[in-house]
Design an enzyme around this catalytic site. Sequence first.
Site, PDB file in Angstrom:
ATOM      1  N   ASP A  20      -2.695 -18.267   0.068  1.00 32.32           N
ATOM      2  CA  ASP A  20      -3.899 -19.037  -0.787  1.00 32.32           C
ATOM      3  C   ASP A  20      -4.388 -20.314   0.036  1.00 32.32           C
ATOM      4  O   ASP A  20      -5.889 -20.469  -0.054  1.00 32.32           O
ATOM      5  CB  ASP A  20      -2.966 -19.633  -2.007  1.00 32.32           C
ATOM      6  CG  ASP A  20      -1.838 -20.568  -1.775  1.00 32.32           C
ATOM      7  OD1 ASP A  20      -1.351 -20.326  -0.601  1.00 32.32           O
ATOM      8  OD2 ASP A  20      -1.144 -20.897  -2.715  1.00 32.32           O
ATOM      9  N   TYR A  37       0.783  -1.116  -0.046  1.00 34.48           N
ATOM     10  CA  TYR A  37      -0.039   0.005   0.004  1.00 34.48           C
ATOM     11  C   TYR A  37       1.015   1.313   0.190  1.00 34.48           C
ATOM     12  O   TYR A  37       0.452   2.321  -0.580  1.00 34.48           O
ATOM     13  CB  TYR A  37      -0.863   0.074   1.016  1.00 34.48           C
ATOM     14  CG  TYR A  37      -2.192  -0.592   1.044  1.00 34.48           C
ATOM     15  CD1 TYR A  37      -2.131  -2.278   0.840  1.00 34.48           C
ATOM     16  CD2 TYR A  37      -3.386  -0.024   1.178  1.00 34.48           C
ATOM     17  CE1 TYR A  37      -3.478  -2.585   0.526  1.00 34.48           C
ATOM     18  CE2 TYR A  37      -4.688  -0.488   1.052  1.00 34.48           C
ATOM     19  CZ  TYR A  37      -4.611  -2.058   0.944  1.00 34.48           C
ATOM     20  OH  TYR A  37      -6.042  -2.454   0.879  1.00 34.48           O
ATOM     21  N   ASP A  49     -12.035  -9.185   4.121  1.00 37.91           N
ATOM     22  CA  ASP A  49     -13.294  -9.026   3.542  1.00 37.91           C
ATOM     23  C   ASP A  49     -13.798 -10.668   3.441  1.00 37.91           C
ATOM     24  O   ASP A  49     -15.044 -10.905   3.752  1.00 37.91           O
ATOM     25  CB  ASP A  49     -13.070  -8.606   2.147  1.00 37.91           C
ATOM     26  CG  ASP A  49     -13.588  -7.215   2.008  1.00 37.91           C
ATOM     27  OD1 ASP A  49     -13.412  -6.458   3.144  1.00 37.91           O
ATOM     28  OD2 ASP A  49     -13.912  -6.637   1.068  1.00 37.91           O
TER      29      ASP A  49
HETATM   30  C1  IPM Z   1     -10.402  -1.263   4.185  1.00 38.62           C
HETATM   31  C2  IPM Z   1     -10.767  -0.871   2.815  1.00 38.62           C
HETATM   32  C3  IPM Z   1      -9.658   0.151   2.378  1.00 38.62           C
HETATM   33  C4  IPM Z   1      -8.250  -0.646   2.302  1.00 38.62           C
HETATM   34  C5  IPM Z   1      -9.852   0.889   1.119  1.00 38.62           C
HETATM   35  C6  IPM Z   1     -10.758   1.757   1.005  1.00 38.62           C
HETATM   36  C7  IPM Z   1      -8.552   1.891   0.828  1.00 38.62           C
HETATM   37  O1  IPM Z   1     -10.683  -1.796   1.743  1.00 38.62           O
HETATM   38  O2  IPM Z   1     -10.270  -0.556   4.991  1.00 38.62           O
HETATM   39  O3  IPM Z   1     -10.294  -2.641   4.233  1.00 38.62           O
HETATM   40  O4  IPM Z   1      -7.888  -1.091   1.267  1.00 38.62           O
HETATM   41  O5  IPM Z   1      -7.511  -0.688   3.205  1.00 38.62           O
HETATM   42 MN    MN Z   2     -10.616  -3.787   2.539  1.00 34.16          MN
END
Ligand code: IPM
Ligand code: MN
Length: 370
Positions: free
Chosen positions: A221, A142, A249
């Site tokens: 994975d 990132y 997620d």
């Molecule tokens: C999260 C989100 C963020 C990330 C985005 C919105 C930049 O997906 O907080 O998980 O990728 O960290």
């Molecule tokens: Mn995210």
Amino acid sequence: MKAKIAVLPGDGIGPEVITQALKVMDAVADRFGHVFTYCFGDVGGIAIDKTGDPFPKETLDTCINSDAILFGAIGDPKYDNDPKAKVRPEQGLLGMRKALGLFCNIRPVTIFPKLKHLSPIKESYLDGVDMVIYRELIGGIYFGDKGRTKDRREAWDTEYYRVEEIERIAHLAYQQALKRRKKVTLVDKANVLESSRLWRETIQELAKEYPDVTTDYMFVDNAAMQIIVYPSQFDVVLTSNMFGDIISDESSVLAGSLGLLPSASIGEKTSVFEPIHGSYPQAKEKDIANPIATVLSAAMLLDHLNLTEESAVVKKAVSRLLESGLGTPDLKGSSEITCSKAGDFLEALVLDDSLKIDKNKYVSGTSTII
Ligand code: IPM
Ligand code: MN
């Protein structure tokens, strides 16, 4: 206690879910005799609209001068559909993480028994699921070197980590494991990536300081598959920024609704508490959003301020509401209530331990038998 809390409602459903969390915070203040002072700030699309900057200096100052930060959500489709937009709401989020040094993102995944049917995963797989993801938040790909060649036909992003960056989050993960089932799973891709081998080496060394904790190593994975087929094996999951983004997620699917999951981002000086869901613009101002993720984030904030009993009371209120069978529309199978009504109920449940909620009559006094 007296605490100064920065409140950043942000975009989309952010303001409405934050309103409900503040009802709950005020109920906690009332019941336990605390004084919470809220300082509001703009971040994301709303801040771009007002100042041109997704994380203005004024908001940074508000955050720095507070004991903790409660954050709603950011993101607005008007920026998503314009790939050439120079400033984006997400830059506000990444900028805030970096500026406040929020190196440790904590995402607990718990299953509410009454809501198991919401998950697309077989109910029997969900028994015993209680995991928490520790995601590194201000390093890795990132924030590593990135760029394009002059002709713009080549691009790169760099996964870069230093030992110190790995150690500081790892200590928090291991300390948390000691309070839980005493297991840490490091998720990496050490069979391919040098940076992952650095994570592994560092953790192998650091784990010696925590002899009571078992350490497991898993390639990302495989972890992606294990989270679905055998999720109860995980206790504390420790991982890098990018892998943590993806598997958190994925793990949220276990709980059945994104609207249920809170998070905390811990920094050296201050910390941010926010729901893991986004700004859900389609639901904005419709009073249908689920405020529970934000209310549980407020519970994590209370815990962070060492208000352990207060935090437990808020979590209990959430369980009592969900067990009553009432819920916002995302909790299919529940009798529908609005976002603001859910906030009212949670406020009432925090104020009164003996209150019973009857889903047919909505709310009744203590004399009612459900
Ligand atoms: C999260 C989100 C963020 C990330 C985005 C919105 C930049 O997906 O907080 O998980 O990728 O960290
Ligand atoms: Mn995210």
